[in-house]
Design a protein around this motif. Sequence first.
Motif, PDB file in Angstrom:
ATOM      1  N   HIS A   1      -4.507   9.506  -5.529  1.00  0.00           N
ATOM      2  CA  HIS A   1      -4.377   9.124  -4.125  1.00  0.00           C
ATOM      3  C   HIS A   1      -4.460  10.385  -3.259  1.00  0.00           C
ATOM      4  O   HIS A   1      -3.530  10.721  -2.520  1.00  0.00           O
TER       5      HIS A   1
ATOM      6  N   LEU B   1       0.045  13.788  -5.347  1.00  0.00           N
ATOM      7  CA  LEU B   1      -0.876  12.718  -4.957  1.00  0.00           C
ATOM      8  C   LEU B   1      -2.182  12.786  -5.738  1.00  0.00           C
ATOM      9  O   LEU B   1      -2.730  11.748  -6.132  1.00  0.00           O
TER      10      LEU B   1
ATOM     11  N   LYS C   1       0.441   4.397   0.784  1.00  0.00           N
ATOM     12  CA  LYS C   1       0.226   5.536   1.676  1.00  0.00           C
ATOM     13  C   LYS C   1       1.377   5.807   2.648  1.00  0.00           C
ATOM     14  O   LYS C   1       1.872   6.939   2.720  1.00  0.00           O
TER      15      LYS C   1
ATOM     16  N   ARG D   1       0.858  -1.187   0.000  1.00  0.00           N
ATOM     17  CA  ARG D   1       0.000   0.000   0.000  1.00  0.00           C
ATOM     18  C   ARG D   1       0.893   1.236   0.000  1.00  0.00           C
ATOM     19  O   ARG D   1       1.787   1.356   0.849  1.00  0.00           O
TER      20      ARG D   1
END
Length: 430
Positions: free
Chosen positions: A394, A389, A137, A135
């Motif tokens: 995202h 982002l 993030k 992931r």
Amino acid sequence: MVSTAVTVALLLGVLAFAVARPWRLPEAAAAVPAAVLVIASGLVPWPAAVHELMLLGPTVGFLAAILVLAHLADTEGVFRYAGAAAARYSGGSPRRLLAVVFAIAAAVTAVLSLDATIVLLTPIVFATAAGVGARPKPHVYACTHLANSASLLLPVSNLTNLLAVAASGLGFLTFAKLMALPWLAVIAVEYLIFRWFFADDLATPAHPQPAAPVRAPRFALTVLTATLAGFAASEPLGIHPAWIALAGALILGGRRALRRSGTPGGSDRVTNHPTRLREIWSLVVAANPAFCAFVFALGIVVLAVSRTGFGALVDRLTPHHADLPGLLAMAALAAILANLLNNLPATLMLVPPVAHTPGLVLAVLLGVNIGPNLTYVGSLATLLWRQVLHAHDHSPATGEFLRLGALTVPAGLAVAVAALWLGLRVFGVS
């Protein structure tokens, strides 16, 4: 009172424009007219404005040169190589990938400045995380946090550092040795908090993926290493770091031009003319002249604010002693002002009153470099990170960003100030 209200309103308007960037206009579209207005109205006398521009000139020149150097390093494959190394050393483990991203982002920020970490490294981190099935993030959040907090190490790591060094006269090596321990301390604290905060995202199973080998760009890495050494060696010679960054950019750019020039005899001069023009234009774009103009104009607007009652209030709040309470108060004031006005105006306002006290100057930098991780508006780098982002679909969650900042900023400031206080005592600097 009227002049205070006018100048503060102008500054806030300039910063709001920089945050929103309506119609994708550059930040300078509001800052330059505001600077012209404060000069024309007499809020900043013309001689004072010229003096401010001359003070900012070498710093802005360095900014342009380092942006071009980072762009050329990217075209040489430095960041692709870093991404491949991250994928290889992580072994497909999200936790190991986070550690590698921390190390790479800290190094890139320190050597090539925070803009390189935001603009060039963050997209590579997205691709690397996708390649190992992690992931993204935690890893892309690490890019923005380290772009700010890991920019403490060298004068060349952040525009705020250059502004502070120019005003205080701190040498390159003196700055580096005093900031090394705070730099390590804040990175360690950030890493531990990231491991806890993103535990669920990092708990996904490891997925080792065979990755195509990426050839090390040895020439570019050698030039970057030599450039970093040049930053340190140029101090005793009185050479500004901007000239060293420019030399590094010229070497990389010259080699690229030779490789693309075609035959040794230059028989393809005409057919390659449009290509050469495009490459020259790409270097101009990389230097970001609009942002350089923004920094010049912002300096004039902040000078106007500093000459009013608001500047006097900030001066009264500024501590005068580099003991532990003074360092803590200075760093906290700088962090608060950075999140209210952005870290560039905060630096321009806070450094001059304490320029005679190196410890307080460095405490200002702790506040304006670590503090912006608390909110989006703390630094322009964080705003730029949001754009990156959004481009990758995202978009960051505001609440999550604020919660993470509320954990990392106070803890980072506390350990960094303690480390700075210890370093000042050890090296006998006040």
